[in-house]
Write an enzyme that holds these catalytic residues in place. Structure first.
Site, PDB file in Angstrom:
ATOM      1  N   CYS A   1     -38.354 -25.095  60.331  1.00  0.00           N
ATOM      2  CA  CYS A   1     -39.998 -25.810  60.429  1.00  0.00           C
ATOM      3  C   CYS A   1     -40.212 -28.011  60.477  1.00  0.00           C
ATOM      4  O   CYS A   1     -39.906 -28.072  59.518  1.00  0.00           O
ATOM      5  CB  CYS A   1     -40.816 -25.250  59.622  1.00  0.00           C
ATOM      6  SG  CYS A   1     -42.492 -25.861  60.280  1.00  0.00           S
TER       7      CYS A   1
ATOM      8  N   CYS B   1     -41.098 -29.832  67.185  1.00  0.00           N
ATOM      9  CA  CYS B   1     -41.727 -28.471  66.696  1.00  0.00           C
ATOM     10  C   CYS B   1     -40.877 -27.386  66.886  1.00  0.00           C
ATOM     11  O   CYS B   1     -40.742 -26.869  68.034  1.00  0.00           O
ATOM     12  CB  CYS B   1     -43.290 -28.067  66.878  1.00  0.00           C
ATOM     13  SG  CYS B   1     -44.244 -26.581  66.398  1.00  0.00           S
TER      14      CYS B   1
ATOM     15  N   TYR C   1     -49.760 -24.691  60.383  1.00  0.00           N
ATOM     16  CA  TYR C   1     -49.206 -25.075  59.171  1.00  0.00           C
ATOM     17  C   TYR C   1     -50.019 -26.732  59.788  1.00  0.00           C
ATOM     18  O   TYR C   1     -49.920 -27.570  59.121  1.00  0.00           O
ATOM     19  CB  TYR C   1     -47.652 -25.266  58.453  1.00  0.00           C
ATOM     20  CG  TYR C   1     -47.351 -24.620  57.614  1.00  0.00           C
ATOM     21  CD1 TYR C   1     -48.622 -23.578  57.482  1.00  0.00           C
ATOM     22  CD2 TYR C   1     -46.744 -24.380  56.584  1.00  0.00           C
ATOM     23  CE1 TYR C   1     -47.973 -22.466  56.397  1.00  0.00           C
ATOM     24  CE2 TYR C   1     -46.160 -23.770  55.709  1.00  0.00           C
ATOM     25  CZ  TYR C   1     -47.245 -22.727  55.537  1.00  0.00           C
ATOM     26  OH  TYR C   1     -47.366 -21.209  54.566  1.00  0.00           O
TER      27      TYR C   1
HETATM   28  N1  DGL Z   1     -42.884 -24.487  63.564  1.00  0.00           N
HETATM   29  C1  DGL Z   1     -43.826 -25.597  63.135  1.00  0.00           C
HETATM   30  C2  DGL Z   1     -42.933 -26.800  63.757  1.00  0.00           C
HETATM   31  O1  DGL Z   1     -41.822 -27.092  63.985  1.00  0.00           O
HETATM   32  C3  DGL Z   1     -44.901 -25.374  63.487  1.00  0.00           C
HETATM   33  C4  DGL Z   1     -46.129 -26.118  63.711  1.00  0.00           C
HETATM   34  C5  DGL Z   1     -47.479 -25.517  62.469  1.00  0.00           C
HETATM   35  O2  DGL Z   1     -47.595 -24.649  62.360  1.00  0.00           O
HETATM   36  O3  DGL Z   1     -48.488 -25.868  62.461  1.00  0.00           O
HETATM   37  O4  DGL Z   1     -43.633 -27.851  63.283  1.00  0.00           O
END
Ligand code: DGL
Length: 253
Positions: A75, A181, A44
């Site tokens: 997330c 992240c 995402y």
């Molecule tokens: N685990 C997500 C976060 O903490 C992942 C990000 C992604 O999907 O690019 O930002």
């Protein structure tokens, strides 16, 4: 004082939120959890906010139908882009995930902190700033979350990738790295290898403790009479992915 035996929902674009769930299980061993990963659409982190909002709202409305008592957005990206819109649709407590800047501000001795996160997380919040004497620099880790998702067992390549991304920041004299992240937290050891001597900080324990407080203060903890379960739901639930997610949930690294 009431009890609530319904499960707690966790949402992430992929496997990163399992690092948060592992922490929550330690603190809340009597609770049941439903973990939902939109790994078909992940990452995402490079998407526009509108897309993140639309996808996460759609996934979360499904999760809400499962009868959860609280929701953890495990997330940073989804929290940064869509937490308000998610709160609007949920009539249960919604706990977001933000980079753990506050402990880093306390821990730094050189007054320089490096925050690693996705493009969408850093675009949405003014994290890169001066906080009193401390400067927080931000490194957009383009492609790192999907790289970890795809090459989970290839630590050598993950280390190479992190080194490449952090190279432009190498002469900043930072002594604290914030992992902004949840994917990165699963590979904390790799960051330790890339930044010897620096403190590697993440927000998982803080989020799990916040969840405990919210449940305890609302009389929503489980009474512990039922055997707790963890259910995994994935939008790409191939055998291979499912096995990897289960394995991550079971063991530590
Ligand atoms: N685990 C997500 C976060 O903490 C992942 C990000 C992604 O999907 O690019 O930002």
């Amino acid at each position: 004082m009431g009890y609530d035996n319904r499960p707690i929902g966790f949402f992430d674009s992929g496997l990163g939120g399992l690092s948060t769930l592992r922490e929550a299980r330690k603190i809340l061993p009597r609770e049941s959890f439903i973990y939902y990963a939109d790994n078909l659409n992940s990452p995402y982190g490079n998407m526009e906010d509108e897309r993140i909002i639309a996808l996460s709202r759609e996934r979360i409305s499904y999760l809400l139908q499962k009868g959860i008592k609280a929701l953890v957005i495990a997330c940073n990206t989804v929290t940064a882009a869509a937490i308000n819109q998610i709160r609007e649709m949920a009539n249960i407590p919604v706990i977001g995930m933000e980079p753990a800047i506050a402990p880093a501000l306390k821990a730094t001795k050189t007054n320089k902190v490096l925050l690693l996160a996705t493009k969408a997380t850093l675009r949405n919040k003014g994290y890169c700033s001066r906080y009193g004497d401390v400067e927080v620099a931000c490194c957009v880790c383009l492609g790192l979350a999907p790289f970890i998702e795809r090459n989970y067992d290839d630590d050598e390549r993950i280390v190479e990738y992190i080194r490449l991304l952090a190279q432009p920041y190498s002469n900043l004299n930072f002594d604290c790295i914030v992992l902004g992240c949840t994917h990165y937290v699963l590979k904390k050891k790799m960051f330790e290898e890339c930044f010897p001597g620096a403190a590697i900080i993440d927000g998982n324990e803080g989020t799990a403790l916040h969840l405990l407080n919210v449940l305890a203060s609302g009389g929503m903890l489980s009474d512990g009479k039922k055997r707790p379960f963890i259910k995994l739901i994935m939008t790409d639930g191939s055998r291979e992915k499912y096995d990897l997610y289960r394995r991550i949930l079971k063991n530590a690294p």
